[in-house]
Design an enzyme around this catalytic site. Structure first.
Site, mmCIF file in Angstrom:
data_model
loop_
_atom_site.group_PDB
_atom_site.id
_atom_site.type_symbol
_atom_site.label_atom_id
_atom_site.label_comp_id
_atom_site.label_asym_id
_atom_site.label_seq_id
_atom_site.Cartn_x
_atom_site.Cartn_y
_atom_site.Cartn_z
ATOM 1 N N GLU A 1 -8.744 0.706 -3.153
ATOM 2 C CA GLU A 1 -9.559 0.739 -1.816
ATOM 3 C C GLU A 1 -10.468 1.920 -2.015
ATOM 4 O OE1 GLU A 1 -7.287 0.787 1.802
ATOM 5 O OE2 GLU A 1 -6.317 -1.052 1.365
ATOM 6 N N ARG B 1 -9.376 8.418 -1.132
ATOM 7 C CA ARG B 1 -10.208 8.844 -0.058
ATOM 8 C C ARG B 1 -10.974 10.154 -0.346
ATOM 9 N NH1 ARG B 1 -8.741 6.757 5.320
ATOM 10 N NH2 ARG B 1 -10.627 8.008 6.442
ATOM 11 N N HIS C 1 -4.037 -4.327 7.861
ATOM 12 C CA HIS C 1 -4.083 -3.398 8.881
ATOM 13 C C HIS C 1 -3.008 -3.474 9.817
ATOM 14 C CE1 HIS C 1 -5.613 0.338 9.970
ATOM 15 N NE2 HIS C 1 -6.265 0.646 9.188
ATOM 16 N N ASN D 1 0.761 -1.444 -0.052
ATOM 17 C CA ASN D 1 0.026 -0.118 -0.082
ATOM 18 C C ASN D 1 0.944 1.012 0.061
ATOM 19 O OD1 ASN D 1 -1.297 2.211 1.171
ATOM 20 N ND2 ASN D 1 -3.025 0.972 1.565
ATOM 21 N N ARG E 1 -6.644 12.846 0.880
ATOM 22 C CA ARG E 1 -5.583 13.523 1.684
ATOM 23 C C ARG E 1 -4.272 12.819 1.389
ATOM 24 N NH1 ARG E 1 -7.324 10.361 7.369
ATOM 25 N NH2 ARG E 1 -9.241 11.484 6.893
ATOM 26 N N GLU F 1 -11.409 -9.266 2.897
ATOM 27 C CA GLU F 1 -9.993 -8.642 3.664
ATOM 28 C C GLU F 1 -10.251 -8.559 5.019
ATOM 29 O OE1 GLU F 1 -7.313 -5.952 1.871
ATOM 30 O OE2 GLU F 1 -6.728 -5.367 3.736
ATOM 31 N N THR G 1 -8.341 3.788 8.393
ATOM 32 C CA THR G 1 -9.615 2.943 8.359
ATOM 33 C C THR G 1 -9.806 2.188 9.862
ATOM 34 O OG1 THR G 1 -9.189 2.611 5.986
ATOM 35 C CG2 THR G 1 -11.036 1.369 7.153
ATOM 36 N N HIS H 1 0.932 6.256 1.985
ATOM 37 C CA HIS H 1 1.587 7.036 2.768
ATOM 38 C C HIS H 1 2.809 7.571 2.066
ATOM 39 C CE1 HIS H 1 -1.305 6.858 5.616
ATOM 40 N NE2 HIS H 1 -1.313 5.560 5.709
ATOM 41 N N HIS I 1 -5.798 3.761 -1.652
ATOM 42 C CA HIS I 1 -6.942 4.056 -1.189
ATOM 43 C C HIS I 1 -7.354 5.398 -1.555
ATOM 44 C CE1 HIS I 1 -9.792 4.466 2.525
ATOM 45 N NE2 HIS I 1 -10.417 4.955 1.438
HETATM 46 N N1 PXP Z 1 -6.042 -2.975 4.093
HETATM 47 C C1 PXP Z 1 -7.150 -2.143 4.207
HETATM 48 C C2 PXP Z 1 -8.540 -2.407 3.792
HETATM 49 C C3 PXP Z 1 -6.783 -0.690 4.581
HETATM 50 O O1 PXP Z 1 -7.807 0.190 4.652
HETATM 51 C C4 PXP Z 1 -5.350 -0.480 5.000
HETATM 52 C C5 PXP Z 1 -4.815 0.888 5.235
HETATM 53 O O2 PXP Z 1 -5.046 1.894 4.317
HETATM 54 C C6 PXP Z 1 -4.386 -1.507 4.664
HETATM 55 C C7 PXP Z 1 -4.853 -2.819 4.397
HETATM 56 C C8 PXP Z 1 -2.943 -1.221 5.243
HETATM 57 O O3 PXP Z 1 -2.697 -0.764 6.475
HETATM 58 P P1 PXP Z 1 -1.520 -0.659 6.886
HETATM 59 O O4 PXP Z 1 -1.296 0.898 6.405
HETATM 60 O O5 PXP Z 1 -1.765 -0.309 8.501
HETATM 61 O O6 PXP Z 1 -0.683 -1.470 6.746
#
Ligand code: PXP
Length: 245
Positions: free
Chosen positions: A72, A48, A192, A10, A52, A153, A103, A13, A46
């Protein structure tokens, strides 16, 4: 058991950092290209409502990186229209609250079936696989099956935050929800909050076939670089998988 557990990186960030200065650096698309070279199996981002981190143009460019893109999104008409224009490999429907830092919980699938069902089917009609981000709760997994999702998921956040016996308890909830997904014919992912310390035990659950990991990978990359961090995550996932044989 599927031998190879997929790693979805992901890149949200990277965009958070870029947006802090309003410029073009660091570029989440470049991060996705590096992730592909380091052995990621997919890219997750994601979009949003408040943009952001990831923006519309990022999402379009991420589609061309050459790895399956997991988009996402909240179940809204705006996001449905954008996903329909991009046609990612998969969409993961997530709950979205404007004030949250990230989330916070899984989708309320059981309570929101009538709302979710048309989004699931309209995405699927375009050949997009649909995943629902749910708490590791058998009832929610069953509800995901009822609305026609392809994938669940499982929210790993409570497991990653817990300590001691509570962590084992949360891991057991993930195991049970993953077993329910298998029984119902749903593909099972998790994500997550996962990091080097917590990833192996989840990777050891045989029917979890994909982990989506962002914040830790991007944060740790500041110290070690993206390539070695992804390779180490991959190695830990493989070790977890081997322990399950
Ligand atoms: N899966 C989903 C559905 C999420 O919303 C997120 C966070 O955007 C992640 C996985 C990844 O989580 P993390 O950034 O904490 O590894």
């Amino acid at each position: 058991m599927v031998e190879h557990i997929r790693l979805g990186v992901n890149v949200d960030h990277v965009a958070t950092l870029r947006n802090a200065r309003g410029g073009i650096h660091p570029d989440p698309v470049e991060a996705a290209r590096l992730a592909a070279k380091a052995g990621a199996d997919g890219i997750t981002a994601h979009l949003r409502e408040d943009r952001r981190h990831i923006r519309d143009a990022d999402m379009r460019a991420l589609k061309d990186v050459g790895l399956p893109l997991n988009f996402e999104m909240a179940a809204t008409d705006e996001m449905l229209a954008i996903a329909s224009g991009i046609l990612p490999h998969a969409c993961c429907l997530v709950p979205e609250k404007r004030q949250e830092l990230t989330t916070e919980g899984g989708l309320a699938v059981h309570a929101g079936m009538n709302h979710l069902r048309p989004y699931v089917s309209r995405l699927q009609d375009q050949g997009i696989r649909v995943s629902l981000f749910v708490d590791p709760d058998v009832k929610e997994v069953e509800a995901a099956r009822m609305v026609g999702a392809d994938i669940v998921e499982l929210h790993a956040g409570p497991y990653t935050k817990a300590t001691g016996a509570d962590r084992q308890h949360e891991l057991e909830r993930i195991r049970k929800a993953a077993a329910a997904a298998l029984r119902l014919g749903l593909e099972c992912h998790a994500g997550h909050g996962l990091n080097f310390e917590t990833v192996e035990a989840v990777a050891a659950i045989p029917n979890v076939v994909e982990l989506n990991i962002g914040h830790f990978i991007i944060g740790e990359a500041i110290f070690q670089g993206l390539d070695p961090v992804i390779r180490q995550m991959r190695a830990l996932m493989d070790a977890g998988r081997r322990s399950a044989r």
